[in-house]
Design an enzyme around this catalytic site. Structure first.
Site, PDB file in Angstrom:
ATOM      1  CB  CYS A   2      -1.093  -0.247   1.491  1.00 57.22           C
ATOM      2  SG  CYS A   2      -1.883   1.468   1.338  1.00 57.22           S
ATOM      3  CD  GLU A 110      -1.429  -1.953  -4.901  1.00 56.12           C
ATOM      4  OE1 GLU A 110      -0.190  -1.301  -6.048  1.00 56.12           O
ATOM      5  OE2 GLU A 110      -1.499  -2.485  -4.137  1.00 56.12           O
TER       6      GLU A 110
END
Length: 231
Positions: A2, A110
């Site tokens: 992340c 992402e």
């Protein structure tokens, strides 16, 4: 992993969603962000040292700096802690045992590569409820500093192997906690096995869609980043 997320919750939304008793002034001053990046100051939710049942909203720099580090620049390489090794790795094991937190988020980003092209995606809960990433925090001060020198507060987000459909997008994902898991994660009485069970628990359901490439530049920061990419 992340490496970029969004937190555009208002102060009241943050307080309500995370049952915060006290929200520090510097947390109130941060304001919404649609493009939170490593090394920036972010909001954390911690358990009060005086009363662990009370939650505190405060801030830390994203990128954990272990207390024994010689230089705080190492934090830029420690924005994530792998859940598989977090209990043993020297950089994180002390924080895992004693300094756990929640990192509130509206959603995260992402990048998925297909055909040699990297496309960013926005990931969020189906009902757009706030996400609670499992996090760790630490305090650092240069060795030999004066007793009244300020401490640098830093944090990291715990990640795990991607689950279910998420594996189509990326091989890692942040550990996202349900209400019960949040309590266990913040509870100073939780033992190692309990915490590892929290990390390994079934993942929260999320969904995602492709967005434009503007999110790749941290200087871009507005709700327009969430607009779906042109098909």
């Amino acid at each position: 992993m992340c490496g970029r997320y969004a937190n555009f919750l208002s102060d009241q939304e943050l307080i309500d969603a995370f049952e915060i008793a006290t929200l520090a002034d510097d947390a109130r001053l941060l304001g919404p962000s649609w493009n939170v990046a490593p090394t920036q100051k972010v909001i954390l939710v911690t358990a009060s040292k005086d009363d662990p049942s009370q939650r505190i909203g405060e801030t830390a720099k994203w990128g954990l700096v272990p207390s024994w580090a010689k230089d705080p620049s190492v934090g830029s390489r420690m924005i994530n802690a792998r859940g598989e090794t977090v209990a043993e790795k020297p950089s994180f094991r002390s924080a895992f045992a004693k300094r756990r937190c929640l990192v509130p988020a509206s959603g995260y980003y992402e990048w998925h590569t297909e055909g040699g092209v990297k496309t960013p995606h926005y990931i969020h809960s189906p009902d757009d409820a706030p996400l609670a990433f499992a996090g760790l925090y630490e305090f650092w001060r240069e060795k030999g500093s004066a007793d009244d020198a300020p401490w640098l507060a830093t944090c990291t987000i715990v990640t795990t192997a991607a689950r279910d459909e998420m594996r189509e997008l990326h091989d890692r994902q942040p550990v996202m906690l349900t209400d019960d898991q949040r309590n266990a994660w913040l509870d100073p009485a939780s033992d190692k096995d309990t915490l590892l069970d929290v990390i390994a628990a079934p993942a929260q359901k999320v969904e995602w869609y492709a967005i434009g490439k503007a999110v790749g530049n941290v200087r871009n920061n507005s709700a327009e980043l969430l607009e779906p990419a042109d098909s």
